[in-house]
Design an enzyme around this catalytic site. Structure first.
Site, mmCIF file in Angstrom:
data_model
loop_
_atom_site.group_PDB
_atom_site.id
_atom_site.type_symbol
_atom_site.label_atom_id
_atom_site.label_comp_id
_atom_site.label_asym_id
_atom_site.label_seq_id
_atom_site.Cartn_x
_atom_site.Cartn_y
_atom_site.Cartn_z
ATOM 1 N N GLU A 132 0.830 -1.210 0.000
ATOM 2 C CA GLU A 132 0.000 0.000 0.000
ATOM 3 C C GLU A 132 0.858 1.251 0.000
ATOM 4 O O GLU A 132 1.180 1.790 1.060
ATOM 5 C CB GLU A 132 -0.928 0.018 1.231
ATOM 6 C CG GLU A 132 -2.017 -1.015 1.187
ATOM 7 C CD GLU A 132 -2.998 -0.886 2.356
ATOM 8 O OE1 GLU A 132 -2.769 -0.049 3.254
ATOM 9 O OE2 GLU A 132 -3.985 -1.633 2.362
ATOM 10 N N GLU A 158 -6.030 -7.373 -0.409
ATOM 11 C CA GLU A 158 -6.326 -7.193 1.021
ATOM 12 C C GLU A 158 -7.635 -6.452 1.184
ATOM 13 O O GLU A 158 -7.859 -5.432 0.532
ATOM 14 C CB GLU A 158 -5.197 -6.395 1.687
ATOM 15 C CG GLU A 158 -5.383 -6.223 3.186
ATOM 16 C CD GLU A 158 -4.296 -5.334 3.802
ATOM 17 O OE1 GLU A 158 -3.093 -5.543 3.524
ATOM 18 O OE2 GLU A 158 -4.676 -4.424 4.569
#
Ligand code: IDC
Length: 565
Positions: free
Chosen positions: A402, A490
């Site tokens: 991320e 995710e």
């Protein structure tokens, strides 16, 4: 180039020859023992880098980022970096997690310093430290070793603490503070310590004065100080002084059912066709499964029985192994313990190969927010790992979990990917590679506008159902329809902090959308941490064959969902 069983067997033969040599030279070099030694080894530099941005988005209500994300669907990355220092929010960022890595620790005394072996020894490992409003704060992982020669069925440890010290968080023990004494008793599940075995617990504290533990009493007798170690480089005489091992050369196992019905036996090498992940026959194929929490935070969950249960009882076909790169609050992330992190990761990959499951190798960049800060490290890591597993169709590489803190697609992430992808491709010509997108993998539209020029690449989209709602779903649908290969590597059912309440209504809308387009997804997380996103209650073991009472609210829900597929 498709990977064939023949290719795998050839690779196995080769690797087992290598392994044989390594074992001849070092009969102790089994992965299992190396991992436990490594993970209980030196913290080395445990990351004094407390001022760096952290899991900012993870702090739901407190951070600008979440509210910005909610109110500003455009998700401008410039306003997203979280500059709240960990010191200001210790309870969410200081999560050294369970001390279960230590359960196989053996205490080694430094040569030349004979010490009286007492009935118990206690190792204190400082996993983090910070200051908050003038108070000293820290996180300890503690290991008790039973030297009595007989199993004990329960333990109580007491230790003197500074005046006014309070606990902020604690795990794997029942804690009480009275005056200057901290007492920790075992939980129902970790009272038994076999002869020579260990039990672990941990806690975070806040205190007017620094806490330097020593002189603990276990079951009424003075324990020997196994040592302390941690961020300060204060390395006492205990097991924690062992330097991180380099990665042992171990051979991946053979798939146990190569011609059977396991996901990989049935679907082989995956690739990307248009926006869709397809199997070796070119048919659309969807991966569904669990993401681990940070593997060095919850190493016990990386075990065969757990993954087998995920495959057979949960009906999942992929495991994502989240290897944090440099996260504050965990002294064993990749940058602090490369050998240990890599060994644990390889252990997880090998289990998936044996079980015929797909496995995502996740370079879990949360800190630093800009993955290009560690381009050289990433190139080295992915070079080694892709060389080792080049012949296994199980592997999917995720090169940046991320990106955040303003890391832009075209300026930072894309150039990073353009360096890392060729390193993987050198060894593994056709593996699927997932690339993270700006603003904690939300800005997939930026990747659509300026895609990478490689085959078999997918772009990560992450959502937390209670935080990311219609606006992000609309973006997802738009990009998928426009042909962008999206992979939800995710997601959580709660808010982006990993906490708050689950929003199963939103989660359901998300999963329906993803199933409609055959988009793959992994749920965060395979852990028993006391937080909403954990699939397990803190009392659950990591060992698979779970029963209903082991599951958290989200664990029950997501398992049911997977089983319905
Ligand atoms: C969270 C963990 C939490 C840990 C924190 C900091 O659940 O226990 O203390 O990280 O490392 C993400 C990240 C993922 C976060 C998760 C929940 O990829 O690492 O895990 N999250 O906050 N992105 C959005 C949410």
């Amino acid at each position: 180039m498709k990977k064939t069983l023949k290719g795998i067997l050839a690779a196995l033969l080769c690797a087992s020859m290598l392994c044989g040599c390594a074992n001849e030279e070092n009969p102790q070099s089994s992965t299992e023992s190396s991992i436990s030694e490594t993970l209980s080894g030196s913290d080395g530099n445990t990351g004094e880098d407390n001022s760096t941005d952290d899991a900012s988005q993870t702090d739901g209500s407190e951070t600008e980022s979440d509210s910005a994300a909610d109110s500003e669907p455009s998700g401008s990355q410039t306003d997203s970096p979280d500059n709240t220092s960990p010191a200001e929010k210790p309870d969410q960022t200081t999560s050294p997690e369970t001390g279960s890595a230590n359960t196989q620790t053996t205490t080694q005394k430094p040569a030349g310093q004979p010490q009286e072996i007492k009935e118990f020894s206690v190792d204190w490992k400082l996993s983090s430290s910070w200051e908050d409003s003038g108070k000293k704060c820290g996180g300890y992982e503690v290991t008790i070793t039973n030297n009595t020669g007989a199993a004990v069925s329960g333990w109580t440890l007491t230790v003197t603490i500074p005046e006014g010290m309070a606990l902020i968080a604690s795990w794997n023990g029942i804690f009480s503070v009275s005056g200057n004494t901290l007492t920790v008793k075992n939980e129902s599940y970790n009272g038994e310590i076999p002869a020579g075995g260990t039990a672990g617990f941990g806690f975070n504290y806040s205190s007017p004065a620094e806490f330097k533990p020593s002189g603990a009493i276990v079951n009424g007798t003075a324990a020997s100080d196994g040592g302390t170690s941690g961020q300060s480089g204060n390395q006492g005489g205990g097991s924690s002084t062992t330097a991180p091992a380099t990665t042992a050369q171990t051979a991946p196992p053979a798939p146990e059912d190569p011609d059977g019905t396991t996901p990989v036996a049935a679907h082989g090498q995956l690739s990307v066709k248009g926006a869709q992940l397809v199997d070796e026959n070119g048919n659309g194929y969807q991966l569904r499964g669990m993401s681990t929490h940070g593997i060095t935070w919850f190493p016990d969950f990386v075990n065969e029985n757990a993954f087998r249960t995920l495959r057979d009882d949960w009906n999942t076909n992929v495991v994502r192994l989240a290897m944090y790169v440099d996260e504050w609050g965990n002294g064993q992330c990749y940058m602090q313990n490369k050998g240990g992190s890599k060994q644990l990761l390889e252990k997880g990959v090998d289990i998936c190969i044996k079980l015929g499951m797909y496995v995502i190798i996740d370079w879990h960049v949360l800190n630093p927010g800009d993955p290009s800060k560690y381009t050289d490290e990433a190139m080295k890591f992915f070079g080694e790992i892709s060389e080792k597993y080049a012949d296994y169709p199980n592997i999917i590489y995720e090169i940046a979990n991320e990106p955040n803190s303003g890391a832009g697609w075209s300026d930072n992430i894309k150039p990073y990917a353009e360096k890392v992808i060729p390193v993987i491709r050198k060894h593994d010509k056709d593996a699927v590679i997932i690339v993270g997108t700006p603003t904690w993998s939300q800005d997939i539209d930026q990747a659509l506008a300026d895609p990478l020029d490689f085959d078999n690449v997918m772009y990560a989209l992450h959502f937390y159902a209670a935080t990311h709602t219609d606006w992000l779903r609309e973006r997802a649908e738009k990009c998928i329809k426009a042909g962008l290969p999206v992979f939800v590597s995710e997601f959580g059912c709660c808010d982006a902090s990993g906490g708050g309440a689950n929003d199963f209504g939103q989660a359901q809308k998300w999963l329906d959308l993803l199933d409609k387009y055959g988009v793959s997804y992994c749920n965060w997380s395979l852990a028993n941490k006391d937080e909403t996103c954990s699939a397990f209650k803190p009392s659950a073991s990591a060992n698979g064959n779970w029963s209903d009472s082991d599951y958290s609210e989200v664990g029950s829900w997501i398992r049911k969902w997977f089983r319905s597929k």
